[in-house]
Design an enzyme around this catalytic site. Structure first.
Site, PDB file in Angstrom:
ATOM      1  N   ASP A 169       0.836  -1.209   0.000  1.00 46.74           N
ATOM      2  CA  ASP A 169       0.000   0.000   0.000  1.00 46.74           C
ATOM      3  C   ASP A 169       0.866   1.252   0.000  1.00 46.74           C
ATOM      4  OD1 ASP A 169      -2.581   1.277   0.112  1.00 46.74           O
ATOM      5  OD2 ASP A 169      -2.141   1.771   2.189  1.00 46.74           O
ATOM      6  N   ARG A 225     -10.863   9.797 -12.337  1.00 45.25           N
ATOM      7  CA  ARG A 225     -10.164  10.045 -11.074  1.00 45.25           C
ATOM      8  C   ARG A 225      -9.490   8.789 -10.534  1.00 45.25           C
ATOM      9  NH1 ARG A 225     -14.501  12.442  -7.162  1.00 45.25           N
ATOM     10  NH2 ARG A 225     -12.702  12.452  -5.782  1.00 45.25           N
ATOM     11  N   LYS A 226      -9.658   7.659 -11.216  1.00 45.77           N
ATOM     12  CA  LYS A 226      -9.104   6.393 -10.745  1.00 45.77           C
ATOM     13  C   LYS A 226      -7.760   6.111 -11.405  1.00 45.77           C
ATOM     14  CE  LYS A 226     -13.681   4.316 -10.055  1.00 45.77           C
ATOM     15  NZ  LYS A 226     -14.579   3.191 -10.444  1.00 45.77           N
TER      16      LYS A 226
END
Length: 246
Positions: A169, A225-226
């Site tokens: 992450d 926006r991804k």
């Protein structure tokens, strides 16, 4: 409060730790020619932040070898013997101060002073997350060299799956931020790779504590926006795949 600060400054001045500068202040609300004395506080009151991505004594030989490999590609030498920027760039890493909570609630100064980036919150070098990130803007790739410390133990002698997810992450989030600006993780799909033994029993490929692995992040696509990122966790020679992520 102002008087207290003044006393502190005078005390430092007596000890010869302060320097004075004099300048004219030509502001409209201040009479022209007014002289202001600026007192410069000693530098040790504002220490330089530590860059955690630089080598330290806890780094093993493989960690240093991979670091030097990518660091050498941050600056290359031309045929004329001149130095120029290479395809890779090392990203510095600092502890961050937390200022605002969700909803804009201002946190106390005490909480701010103790707030630390999660992967950098252990002061003992080598005990947990030792890592450095390099980014290749042209290829839209990001590489993390990770050395896992003993505090990250999950299965005996091996790294906890949650610690691996944390680093994935961290790497994919950093990479997406460089590509698209400030982002938040919306979905993290992790596949901990396994292999079959002769008895067709499924056995995982855990990462041994103290070992060094590579996390390689690549841009897959953008949709509005991804930002879609893929990441692979492998041994440093690429022969063993530990984890795949999207």
């Amino acid at each position: 409060m102002a008087r207290s600060v003044g006393r502190i400054c005078k005390g430092f001045q007596r000890l010869g730790l302060l320097s004075k500068q004099t300048q004219l202040i030509p502001f409209t609300r201040v009479p022209v020619g007014t002289v202001r004395t600026i007192v410069t506080l000693p530098s040790f009151l504002f220490p330089q932040p530590r860059d955690f991505s630089l080598p330290n004594p806890s780094w093993g030989s493989e960690m240093m070898r991979m670091y030097e490999h990518y660091e050498s590609q941050c600056e290359v030498e031309t045929e004329g013997g001149q130095k120029q920027k290479g395809p890779w760039r090392r990203l510095p890493s600092y502890n961050r101060l937390l200022k605002y909570a969700t909803g804009g609630v201002y946190l106390s100064k005490m909480i701010q002073s103790k707030a630390r980036l999660f992967t950098r919150n252990i002061r003992n070098p080598g005990a947990a997350f030792e890592y450095v990130l390099f980014v290749n803007k042209e290829e839209q790739k990001c590489v993390c060299i990770l050395q896992a410390g003993h505090l990250l133990e999950g299965p005996p002698g091996h790294v906890h799956g949650g610690a691996i997810a944390t680093m994935i992450d961290t790497v994919t989030g950093t990479h997406a931020t460089l590509l698209s600006g400030p982002v938040m993780t919306a979905n993290l799909n992790i596949n901990y790779r396994s292999f079959f033994l002769t008895n067709p029993c499924l056995v995982p490929r855990p990462i041994p504590l103290g070992s060094t692995v590579l996390l390689e992040s690549s841009l897959e696509k953008k949709e509005g926006r991804k930002t879609f990122i893929t990441c692979r966790v492998t041994s440093t020679d690429g022969s063993k795949l530990h984890t795949e992520t999207s």
